[in-house]
Design a protein around this motif. Sequence first.
Motif, PDB file in Angstrom:
ATOM      1  N   LEU A 162     -31.149   9.213  22.784  1.00 16.75           N
ATOM      2  CA  LEU A 162     -30.873  10.246  23.776  1.00 16.75           C
ATOM      3  C   LEU A 162     -29.495  10.866  23.557  1.00 16.75           C
ATOM      4  CD1 LEU A 162     -31.909  11.604  26.412  1.00 16.75           C
ATOM      5  CD2 LEU A 162     -30.668   9.837  27.669  1.00 16.75           C
ATOM      6  N   ILE A 163     -29.457  12.203  23.511  1.00 20.55           N
ATOM      7  CA  ILE A 163     -28.207  12.956  23.412  1.00 20.55           C
ATOM      8  C   ILE A 163     -27.704  13.349  24.796  1.00 20.55           C
ATOM      9  CG2 ILE A 163     -27.187  15.141  22.658  1.00 20.55           C
ATOM     10  CD1 ILE A 163     -27.436  13.336  20.360  1.00 20.55           C
ATOM     11  N   GLY A 164     -28.598  13.867  25.630  1.00 18.46           N
ATOM     12  CA  GLY A 164     -28.194  14.319  26.954  1.00 18.46           C
ATOM     13  C   GLY A 164     -29.295  15.097  27.621  1.00 18.46           C
ATOM     14  N   GLN A 165     -28.909  16.109  28.407  1.00 11.62           N
ATOM     15  CA  GLN A 165     -29.840  16.871  29.218  1.00 11.62           C
ATOM     16  C   GLN A 165     -29.400  18.324  29.267  1.00 11.62           C
ATOM     17  OE1 GLN A 165     -29.967  15.576  33.275  1.00 11.62           O
ATOM     18  NE2 GLN A 165     -31.928  16.544  33.710  1.00 11.62           N
ATOM     19  N   VAL A 166     -30.386  19.251  29.240  1.00 16.95           N
ATOM     20  CA  VAL A 166     -30.095  20.674  29.368  1.00 16.95           C
ATOM     21  C   VAL A 166     -29.647  20.951  30.794  1.00 16.95           C
ATOM     22  CG1 VAL A 166     -31.039  23.003  29.221  1.00 16.95           C
ATOM     23  CG2 VAL A 166     -31.769  21.260  27.578  1.00 16.95           C
ATOM     24  N   THR A 167     -28.464  21.532  30.937  1.00 17.12           N
ATOM     25  CA  THR A 167     -27.916  21.804  32.268  1.00 17.12           C
ATOM     26  C   THR A 167     -27.747  23.291  32.560  1.00 17.12           C
ATOM     27  OG1 THR A 167     -25.699  21.475  31.338  1.00 17.12           O
ATOM     28  CG2 THR A 167     -26.719  19.597  32.444  1.00 17.12           C
ATOM     29  N   ARG A 168     -27.786  24.129  31.541  1.00 18.89           N
ATOM     30  CA  ARG A 168     -27.665  25.572  31.754  1.00 18.89           C
ATOM     31  C   ARG A 168     -28.442  26.280  30.660  1.00 18.89           C
ATOM     32  NH1 ARG A 168     -21.747  27.852  32.334  1.00 18.89           N
ATOM     33  NH2 ARG A 168     -21.870  26.463  34.154  1.00 18.89           N
ATOM     34  N   VAL A 169     -29.212  27.303  31.049  1.00 21.54           N
ATOM     35  CA  VAL A 169     -30.079  27.996  30.096  1.00 21.54           C
ATOM     36  C   VAL A 169     -29.789  29.481  30.132  1.00 21.54           C
ATOM     37  CG1 VAL A 169     -32.464  28.443  29.392  1.00 21.54           C
ATOM     38  CG2 VAL A 169     -31.869  26.243  30.397  1.00 21.54           C
ATOM     39  N   GLN A 170     -29.711  30.079  28.953  1.00 27.05           N
ATOM     40  CA  GLN A 170     -29.603  31.516  28.779  1.00 27.05           C
ATOM     41  C   GLN A 170     -30.745  31.971  27.883  1.00 27.05           C
ATOM     42  OE1 GLN A 170     -25.641  32.110  27.284  1.00 27.05           O
ATOM     43  NE2 GLN A 170     -24.669  31.742  29.277  1.00 27.05           N
ATOM     44  N   PRO A 171     -30.960  33.257  27.753  1.00 22.38           N
ATOM     45  CA  PRO A 171     -32.119  33.703  26.959  1.00 22.38           C
ATOM     46  C   PRO A 171     -32.140  33.188  25.531  1.00 22.38           C
ATOM     47  CG  PRO A 171     -31.281  35.510  28.274  1.00 22.38           C
ATOM     48  CD  PRO A 171     -30.304  34.387  28.447  1.00 22.38           C
ATOM     49  N   LEU A 172     -30.975  33.137  24.858  1.00 27.36           N
ATOM     50  CA  LEU A 172     -30.956  32.753  23.443  1.00 27.36           C
ATOM     51  C   LEU A 172     -30.196  31.468  23.176  1.00 27.36           C
ATOM     52  CD1 LEU A 172     -30.334  36.265  21.843  1.00 27.36           C
ATOM     53  CD2 LEU A 172     -32.513  35.084  22.185  1.00 27.36           C
ATOM     54  N   SER A 173     -29.684  30.833  24.178  1.00 29.92           N
ATOM     55  CA  SER A 173     -28.922  29.600  23.989  1.00 29.92           C
ATOM     56  C   SER A 173     -29.020  28.756  25.247  1.00 29.92           C
ATOM     57  CB  SER A 173     -27.452  29.891  23.644  1.00 29.92           C
ATOM     58  OG  SER A 173     -26.823  30.576  24.709  1.00 29.92           O
ATOM     59  N   ALA A 174     -28.546  27.532  25.125  1.00 29.06           N
ATOM     60  CA  ALA A 174     -28.568  26.620  26.271  1.00 29.06           C
ATOM     61  C   ALA A 174     -27.409  25.647  26.146  1.00 29.06           C
ATOM     62  CB  ALA A 174     -29.895  25.873  26.347  1.00 29.06           C
ATOM     63  N   GLU A 175     -26.997  25.110  27.298  1.00 30.94           N
ATOM     64  CA  GLU A 175     -25.915  24.136  27.337  1.00 30.94           C
ATOM     65  C   GLU A 175     -26.493  22.751  27.588  1.00 30.94           C
ATOM     66  OE1 GLU A 175     -21.822  24.537  29.539  1.00 30.94           O
ATOM     67  OE2 GLU A 175     -23.229  23.485  30.865  1.00 30.94           O
ATOM     68  N   VAL A 176     -26.007  21.794  26.801  1.00 33.33           N
ATOM     69  CA  VAL A 176     -26.482  20.412  26.909  1.00 33.33           C
ATOM     70  C   VAL A 176     -25.308  19.535  27.329  1.00 33.33           C
ATOM     71  CG1 VAL A 176     -27.494  18.455  25.677  1.00 33.33           C
ATOM     72  CG2 VAL A 176     -28.230  20.783  25.128  1.00 33.33           C
ATOM     73  N   THR A 177     -25.479  18.802  28.414  1.00 28.62           N
ATOM     74  CA  THR A 177     -24.478  17.831  28.846  1.00 28.62           C
ATOM     75  C   THR A 177     -24.814  16.485  28.228  1.00 28.62           C
ATOM     76  OG1 THR A 177     -24.143  18.992  30.940  1.00 28.62           O
ATOM     77  CG2 THR A 177     -23.400  16.704  30.817  1.00 28.62           C
ATOM     78  N   GLN A 178     -23.838  15.892  27.534  1.00 29.59           N
ATOM     79  CA  GLN A 178     -24.088  14.653  26.817  1.00 29.59           C
ATOM     80  C   GLN A 178     -24.014  13.443  27.745  1.00 29.59           C
ATOM     81  OE1 GLN A 178     -20.913  15.673  23.918  1.00 29.59           O
ATOM     82  NE2 GLN A 178     -22.445  15.219  22.368  1.00 29.59           N
ATOM     83  N   VAL A 179     -24.612  12.351  27.283  1.00 27.83           N
ATOM     84  CA  VAL A 179     -24.656  11.136  28.104  1.00 27.83           C
ATOM     85  C   VAL A 179     -23.266  10.550  28.324  1.00 27.83           C
ATOM     86  CG1 VAL A 179     -27.006  10.542  27.450  1.00 27.83           C
ATOM     87  CG2 VAL A 179     -25.110   9.756  26.037  1.00 27.83           C
TER      88      VAL A 179
END
Length: 297
Positions: A162-179
């Motif tokens: 496990l790396i983390g979880q998607v916390t913010r989404v945009q049309p062409l990218s997304a932000e992942v918060t790590q564990v």
Amino acid sequence: MNFANTPSFANQGLQPGGRLFLCVLTSLALLIGDSQYGLMEKARDAISVVLYPLQRAANVPLNLTMQVGDFFTAQAALKRENDALRERDLIQSSHLMRMSSLEKELQQLRQLNALAAQPSHAGVVAEVLYTGRDPFSYRLIIDKGSSSGIASGQAVIDENGLIGQVTRVQPLSAEVTQVINRHYIVPVMIERTGHRALLYGFGGGVEVRYLPISTDIRDNDLLVTSGVDGVYLQGIPVARVKQIDRLGGAAFARVRSEVIAGVQSSRFVVIMPNRRLPVAPPVPPPTDAANTDKKSP
């Protein structure tokens, strides 16, 4: 000048004209004798032997000059050749490092594609573009967004865990918060025993908190997702136990762990789909007997 006291023997001998005639005659005789009979061959050999050291001595400055010139020419050629070889070595080293990096990325992509193709792990492969602006927030930006079906709350894994979880989404990218983010909590369980616990990030690492001190947990135990939260599939590796602190008189043990996934090194990740939990059964309406009991005094 007074020649009165000149010795008489100085006036004796041939006159200059006679001397010249005698020298010319001797020269002609030597020339004819040498050309016809080789009379001067031995004399020339003897003279050449005597004059050889002088010839070598006369050639020393020229030889030294030529040797010095050859030395500097050879040094310049060697330097150019050395520079060319060094440049070629640097280029080949960079190519070799690039090939090694590409080979590692190819292997990682193969593993991720095989993982994403599994029915139970069907997901989307994405590339990590860069980290968040705050290096202590432990967030990643990936190259897939809502246009690729990514939604907030999806789990993100690599080939190890496990790396983390998607916390913010945009049309062409997304932000992942790590564990390892200090606000991150993952419901986990001890793979060996099945005991459930909560794994907390503390900014650069993870640890299990509020675990009863009597819990059966050991060093090197594997912590996997328990799946009770409805976000993560059950059994995804998260961390491995490294240190257990059981303080006397404390109700809970403190378990320090090490993240298994490459949270700081993975370039490619898989975004997992949201877990679909079964719909809870409807609550049955109260029966007439229950209503009668409620109305009776």
